[in-house]
Design an enzyme around this catalytic site. Structure first.
Site, PDB file in Angstrom:
ATOM      1  N   GLN B 126       0.734  -1.202   0.036  1.00 35.01           N
ATOM      2  CA  GLN B 126       0.088   0.113   0.099  1.00 35.01           C
ATOM      3  C   GLN B 126       0.969   1.222  -0.060  1.00 35.01           C
ATOM      4  OE1 GLN B 126      -1.981   0.650   3.635  1.00 35.01           O
ATOM      5  NE2 GLN B 126      -3.434   2.173   2.802  1.00 35.01           N
ATOM      6  N   GLY B 127       0.979   1.892  -1.152  1.00 30.30           N
ATOM      7  CA  GLY B 127       1.668   3.227  -1.139  1.00 30.30           C
ATOM      8  C   GLY B 127       0.991   4.530  -0.791  1.00 30.30           C
ATOM      9  N   SER B 129       0.885   6.428   2.542  1.00 30.00           N
ATOM     10  CA  SER B 129       1.601   7.504   3.323  1.00 30.00           C
ATOM     11  C   SER B 129       2.992   8.074   2.489  1.00 30.00           C
ATOM     12  CB  SER B 129       1.968   6.815   4.512  1.00 30.00           C
ATOM     13  OG  SER B 129       0.804   6.581   5.259  1.00 30.00           O
ATOM     14  N   GLU B 244     -13.446  -1.982   5.710  1.00 30.88           N
ATOM     15  CA  GLU B 244     -13.439  -2.945   6.840  1.00 30.88           C
ATOM     16  C   GLU B 244     -14.003  -2.125   8.109  1.00 30.88           C
ATOM     17  OE1 GLU B 244     -10.922  -6.137   9.023  1.00 30.88           O
ATOM     18  OE2 GLU B 244      -9.688  -4.490   8.285  1.00 30.88           O
ATOM     19  N   SER B 383      -4.811   7.533  12.850  1.00 32.22           N
ATOM     20  CA  SER B 383      -4.336   7.482  14.334  1.00 32.22           C
ATOM     21  C   SER B 383      -5.643   7.727  15.248  1.00 32.22           C
ATOM     22  CB  SER B 383      -3.240   8.516  14.760  1.00 32.22           C
ATOM     23  OG  SER B 383      -4.088   9.806  14.733  1.00 32.22           O
ATOM     24  N   ASN B 384      -5.387   7.378  16.728  1.00 33.72           N
ATOM     25  CA  ASN B 384      -6.491   7.514  17.442  1.00 33.72           C
ATOM     26  C   ASN B 384      -6.994   8.984  17.803  1.00 33.72           C
ATOM     27  OD1 ASN B 384      -6.425   4.676  17.739  1.00 33.72           O
ATOM     28  ND2 ASN B 384      -6.297   4.610  19.919  1.00 33.72           N
ATOM     29  N   GLU B 385      -5.849   9.811  17.590  1.00 31.82           N
ATOM     30  CA  GLU B 385      -6.542  11.223  17.686  1.00 31.82           C
ATOM     31  C   GLU B 385      -7.234  11.873  16.474  1.00 31.82           C
ATOM     32  OE1 GLU B 385      -3.094  10.281  18.017  1.00 31.82           O
ATOM     33  OE2 GLU B 385      -3.294  10.664  20.267  1.00 31.82           O
TER      34      GLU B 385
HETATM   35  C1  FAD Z   1       4.196  -0.134  11.614  1.00 35.95           C
HETATM   36  C2  FAD Z   1       3.447   0.866  10.500  1.00 35.95           C
HETATM   37  C3  FAD Z   1       2.904   0.403   9.241  1.00 35.95           C
HETATM   38  C4  FAD Z   1       2.431   1.152   8.193  1.00 35.95           C
HETATM   39  N1  FAD Z   1       1.933   0.780   7.173  1.00 35.95           N
HETATM   40  C5  FAD Z   1       1.674   1.606   6.022  1.00 35.95           C
HETATM   41  C6  FAD Z   1       1.517   0.958   4.789  1.00 35.95           C
HETATM   42  O1  FAD Z   1       1.438  -0.110   4.529  1.00 35.95           O
HETATM   43  N2  FAD Z   1       0.993   1.742   3.832  1.00 35.95           N
HETATM   44  C7  FAD Z   1       0.750   3.139   4.046  1.00 35.95           C
HETATM   45  O2  FAD Z   1       0.450   3.996   3.298  1.00 35.95           O
HETATM   46  N3  FAD Z   1       1.182   3.835   5.400  1.00 35.95           N
HETATM   47  C8  FAD Z   1       1.463   2.814   6.420  1.00 35.95           C
HETATM   48  N4  FAD Z   1       1.739   3.477   7.695  1.00 35.95           N
HETATM   49  C9  FAD Z   1       1.605   4.830   7.817  1.00 35.95           C
HETATM   50  C10 FAD Z   1       0.442   5.322   8.779  1.00 35.95           C
HETATM   51  O3  FAD Z   1      -0.611   5.449   8.114  1.00 35.95           O
HETATM   52  C11 FAD Z   1       1.128   6.707   9.229  1.00 35.95           C
HETATM   53  O4  FAD Z   1       1.841   6.519  10.246  1.00 35.95           O
HETATM   54  C12 FAD Z   1      -0.404   7.384  10.167  1.00 35.95           C
HETATM   55  O5  FAD Z   1      -1.152   7.759   9.000  1.00 35.95           O
HETATM   56  C13 FAD Z   1       0.172   8.573  10.648  1.00 35.95           C
HETATM   57  O6  FAD Z   1       0.937   9.417   9.958  1.00 35.95           O
HETATM   58  P1  FAD Z   1       2.629   9.864  10.701  1.00 35.95           P
HETATM   59  O7  FAD Z   1       3.270   8.739  11.054  1.00 35.95           O
HETATM   60  O8  FAD Z   1       3.060  10.639   9.595  1.00 35.95           O
HETATM   61  O9  FAD Z   1       2.189  10.798  11.942  1.00 35.95           O
HETATM   62  P2  FAD Z   1       1.553  12.419  11.860  1.00 35.95           P
HETATM   63  O10 FAD Z   1       0.326  12.454  11.038  1.00 35.95           O
HETATM   64  O11 FAD Z   1       2.682  13.189  11.707  1.00 35.95           O
HETATM   65  O12 FAD Z   1       1.098  12.379  13.448  1.00 35.95           O
HETATM   66  C14 FAD Z   1       1.875  12.644  14.402  1.00 35.95           C
HETATM   67  C15 FAD Z   1       1.077  12.851  15.663  1.00 35.95           C
HETATM   68  O13 FAD Z   1       0.108  14.161  15.471  1.00 35.95           O
HETATM   69  C16 FAD Z   1      -1.268  13.538  15.500  1.00 35.95           C
HETATM   70  N5  FAD Z   1      -2.078  14.305  14.792  1.00 35.95           N
HETATM   71  C17 FAD Z   1      -2.106  14.509  13.591  1.00 35.95           C
HETATM   72  N6  FAD Z   1      -2.778  15.382  13.148  1.00 35.95           N
HETATM   73  C18 FAD Z   1      -3.762  15.633  14.197  1.00 35.95           C
HETATM   74  C19 FAD Z   1      -5.091  16.538  14.244  1.00 35.95           C
HETATM   75  N7  FAD Z   1      -5.411  17.164  12.993  1.00 35.95           N
HETATM   76  N8  FAD Z   1      -5.355  16.651  15.436  1.00 35.95           N
HETATM   77  C20 FAD Z   1      -4.910  16.077  16.284  1.00 35.95           C
HETATM   78  N9  FAD Z   1      -3.652  15.017  16.286  1.00 35.95           N
HETATM   79  C21 FAD Z   1      -3.407  15.108  15.221  1.00 35.95           C
HETATM   80  C22 FAD Z   1      -1.209  12.087  15.332  1.00 35.95           C
HETATM   81  O14 FAD Z   1      -2.300  11.548  15.794  1.00 35.95           O
HETATM   82  C23 FAD Z   1       0.296  11.459  16.037  1.00 35.95           C
HETATM   83  O15 FAD Z   1      -0.043  11.618  17.318  1.00 35.95           O
HETATM   84  C24 FAD Z   1       2.134   2.544   8.487  1.00 35.95           C
HETATM   85  C25 FAD Z   1       2.766   3.212   9.694  1.00 35.95           C
HETATM   86  C26 FAD Z   1       3.241   2.259  10.665  1.00 35.95           C
HETATM   87  C27 FAD Z   1       3.835   2.841  12.089  1.00 35.95           C
END
Ligand code: FAD
Lengths: 378, 398
Positions: B126-127, B129, B244, B383-385
């Site tokens: 899945q591409g 992020s 899902e 994320s849970n937020e």
């Molecule tokens: C182990 C793992 C596997 C993954 N696999 C895939 C995959 O196969 N394909 C893919 O596309 N992606 C994948 N992901 C990516 C995942 O979907 C992202 O990590 C996720 O969307 C969060 O983005 P970020 O890590 O950039 O954090 P950020 O978006 O930078 O968030 C950082 C913090 O800010 C909070 N935050 C952000 N915006 C808000 C808001 N508006 N209000 C309040 N809080 C906020 C978040 O909740 C978090 O606590 C994977 C991630 C992990 C950790």
């Protein structure tokens, strides 16, 4: 009442902080130390000795610097900030602590100056698998034979047990497995026949060992303190270790707090710094609440670590460990969450601090264990 | 109101359970149960066993291998799979790209991709992020520019789970840089062997190679691999992410962990007996069971109330995600705590000194890595937020 450091303590803090910042400021340095044969840096160990850190808690008469738990707290907090991998806790606080507190003049004169000089590493081989966190649960035996003793048994998760030169081993000279009476302590050369060691890296990048004592012979002079009556000393040195780990945890939590807040300031999503989201601000504020509760308890632990009343001391250190564990968990988990994916990676510092804090929780009693102790005396 | 399953549903449950427990190799299920990482071969093996039985893609349209199951049957199937610690069929294939192609793809795409996707002859990743586009996914920058009958793709994806095994990647790419954020995005299928793609591992805090960075340098993609309509990719992504409904709660998985925790606590020496003799420990487990029961009933309410095929967002999916991820993390934490001081040794890392004793007990070194790894479940998949934002905005009207 006074929560301030003395001038000497401030001086110590400045020089320790500077040394650790120099040695561990760049996270890549830590990897080079871990890659050394012992899993830590021999050169740094010599620098710690040069600065007087390895003899800090020993009396001047024993070749030390006469420091107390507050000095140890200062050193351990710096160790926590740097995520230091050298065996300071194992050698100076645990092994050295037993000799300092329980050794006779000859033992102290033989061992402590060598530790202070950086020439001798120690480990405390006490925990057994079935004991979990009960300090009095010892199945290893020491049988009298001739003028000495023969040791049989196994010890687990001996911190830095693989690179220690000299072990302090608890063994039963009388009584049943879970009797408070009947435990004695022995100095055992790690290279003695019958000592089988299996060293391994731990989750936090440090090292430990499983050690079997298979008919290891020691002389009567290897016993530390009185026969059958070592439990109070084991409890005392464990409390010193809890106080030291509390300071280490505070150091680690301080760094986690700082890097999390810095990340909240710089990471942009939705066109703004994520630190502008109130939901995250509140969690960062909660982290600080946890950190300051932990810091208070680390200070309390240092001030109580060698309190004369053993019961009071034990309760104080149990309380400190509970707060430390709970704060570590809450702050560590929040730090990872607030970072998002980046904190899940090995190349980013936060995860390593989280892992060390998690492992500190599992040492010398989890919160359940210490709450049980506190509830029992309530 | 009636909680009971019908006789047919119970019979279905028994047949599913028996199959999982007999047809899927026990060593693979054990790895899942211990929270360890599976090899590519383990995942393929389990997936193909399910597909051979017709059960890898039961929720797909019948003509592409789906089963005509009720929502309750689907629920039972998923719960039983987690209960038996069966590795789920590769979600990128079965939950994500498959349903999108089945719904929005061309007839040729369906014919070409759906059968091998169901049988994991194609491994998808899945591409979505990117380094700058996590929670704010719509800010993604990877661009695809039309050049004759090709797109030329440039940019970077990250966190791409198991891209090191993948044959194909489904990507969100920007095809119109002038349009508003969500509106210039397309859904593109890209062959991982295309020239210009580089996969670089990201090692996680549990020392695993689970995620990757994927770089695109002038990658030429035939235009026929565009799914649906250009610039409508965001709609497909929303469909995919909302596809899902209930599986995200992973109630079955958490229940399996609690069952394992009980068994391990009975084997873990503590005090005069075992950890299971400790009332405080048993109360902690009981509390987790209460919370899991509440989540399970919530999930059943969603299952009972849901109509198949609705694309509307549902507050319940956010509720299930929040509480489900919290309980997954709490159960991983419980297992780590049971290990006590034996949480410390790293798996398989003991230096071999001859005659040396073993590091024991054998399951314990995996407990802390699983705990570390499980921190991800409250970060990914929204994320849970972000889930709380959805509840507050979309349902509480705040
Ligand atoms: C182990 C793992 C596997 C993954 N696999 C895939 C995959 O196969 N394909 C893919 O596309 N992606 C994948 N992901 C990516 C995942 O979907 C992202 O990590 C996720 O969307 C969060 O983005 P970020 O890590 O950039 O954090 P950020 O978006 O930078 O968030 C950082 C913090 O800010 C909070 N935050 C952000 N915006 C808000 C808001 N508006 N209000 C309040 N809080 C906020 C978040 O909740 C978090 O606590 C994977 C991630 C992990 C950790």
């Amino acid at each position: 009442m006074d929560f301030d450091f003395s001038d000497e303590q401030l001086l110590l803090k400045t020089s320790v902080d500077r040394l650790i910042a120099d040695a561990y400021g760049d996270f890549e340095q830590r990897k080079t130390y871990q890659a050394e044969p012992a899993g830590w840096s021999a050169a740094l160990w010599a620098r710690y000795a040069g600065l007087g850190l390895l003899g800090m808690p020993f009396a001047e008469a024993d070749g030390g610097f006469g420091g107390g738990p507050v000095e140890t707290m200062i050193v351990m907090e710096a160790i926590g900030r740097g995520l230091v991998v050298e065996p300071y806790l194992a050698t100076v606080v645990l092994g050295g602590g037993i000799v300092r507190l329980g050794g006779d003049a000859a033992q102290r004169a033989r061992i402590l100056p060598q530790i202070a000089a950086g020439d001798l590493r120690m480990a405390f081989a006490h925990v057994e698998r079935q004991a979990r966190y009960d300090l009095f649960d010892v199945a290893t035996t020491a049988r009298r034979e001739g003028s000495g003793f023969v040791l049989h048994g196994g010890k687990g998760v001996v911190l830095h047990g693989d690179s220690a030169d000299l072990l302090v081993v608890s063994a039963r000279t009388a009584g049943a497995r879970r009797d408070g009476q009947g435990i004695s302590l022995f100095l055992v050369d790690a290279a003695a026949p019958g000592v089988l060691r299996r060293g391994y890296p731990t989750q936090d990048g440090l090292r430990a060992a499983e050690i079997v004592f298979d008919g290891v012979r020691v002389a009567a002079s290897a016993m530390i303190g009185a026969a059958d009556a070592a439990l109070p000393l084991i409890e005392q040195v464990t409390d010193s270790a809890i106080a030291a780990l509390a300071a280490e945890a505070v150091g680690a939590m301080t760094v986690l707090q700082d890097i999390t807040v810095e990340y909240l300031r710089t990471r942009q999503q939705f066109g703004v710094a994520i630190g502008s989201f109130q939901a995250l601000q509140h969690r960062a504020a909660d982290m600080l609440v946890e950190l300051e509760q932990a810091r208070s308890m680390a200070m309390y632990a240092a001030m109580m670590a060698e309190a004369p009343d053993a019961a009071q001391r034990r309760a104080a250190l149990a309380a400190a460990k509970v707060q430390m564990n709970d704060s570590s968990r809450a702050l560590g988990q929040a730090s990872i969450q607030l970072h998002g994916g980046i904190a899940m990676t090995r190349d980013y510092k936060a995860g390593h601090y989280f892992k060390r804090l998690t492992m500190i929780e599992s040492l010398f009693g989890d919160s359940d264990h210490h709450l049980r102790q506190l509830a029992a005396v309530n | 109101m009636d909680l009971r399953f019908t006789a047919e549903e119970l019979a279905f449950r028994d047949s599913v359970r028996a199959f999982f427990e007999t047809a899927i190799p026990a060593d693979i299920r054990r790895l899942v149960s211990e929270g360890r990482h599976l090899t590519k071969q383990d995942i393929v093996t389990a997936h193909r066993i399910l597909n051979a039985r017709g059960w890898a893609v039961p929720h797909w349209p019948a003509e592409w291998g789906g089963q005509d199951w009720s929502v309750v049957q689907r629920y039972i199937f998923q719960e039983e799979m987690q209960r038996a610690a069966v590795p789920p069929p590769l979600p990128f294939n079965t939950q994500m790209v498959g349903p999108v192609i089945a719904r929005f793809g061309s007839a040729a795409q369906k014919r070409r991709f759906l059968p091998p996707t169901a049988n994991i002859d194609i491994w998808w990743c899945q591409g979505f992020s990117e380094p700058g586009a996590g929670s704010d996914l719509a800010s993604l920058k990877t661009r695809a520019e039309r050049d004759g009958d090709h797109y030329v793709v440039n940019g970077q994806k990250t966190w791409t789970t198991l891209a090191q095994y993948a044959d194909w990647i489904f990507c969100l790419v920007r095809t119109d840089r002038t349009a508003k954020k969500q509106q210039g995005i397309s859904f593109l299928l890209i062959d991982m062997t295309s020239p210009g793609i580089t996969v670089r591992p990201i090692i996680t805090i549990d020392d695993a190679h689970e995620v990757n960075e994927v770089f695109f340098d002038n990658v030429r993609v035939p235009a026929e691999h565009l799914v649906g309509v250009e610039n409508k990719g965001w709609d497909y992504a929303k469909f995919l992410l909302g596809n899902e409904r209930t599986g995200i709660a992973r109630v079955g998985l958490s229940k399996e962990r609690v069952a394992r925790a009980k068994q391990l606590a009975r084997e873990t020496p503590s005090g005069q007996g075992t950890l299971w003799d400790d009332a405080a420990f048993r109360m902690r487990v009981a509390r987790l069971e209460v919370q899991l029961k509440a989540l399970e009933i919530t999930q059943l309410r969603v299952v009972a109330g849901s109509t198949q095929g609705s694309d509307k967002p549902d507050p319940n999916s956010s509720i299930l995600k929040i509480r489900g991820s919290e309980l997954q993390q709490a159960t991983a934490e419980l297992l780590k705590d049971i290990a006590g001081p034996y949480a410390l040794p790293l798996p398989d890392a003991a230096d071999d000194l001859s005659n040396a004793p073993a590091v024991a007990p054998d399951w314990a070194p995996y407990a802390a890595p699983a705990y570390f790894n499980n921190r991800k479940v409250s970060i990914y998949g929204g994320s849970n937020e972000i889930q709380r934002n959805i509840i507050a905005k979309a349902f509480l009207g705040l």
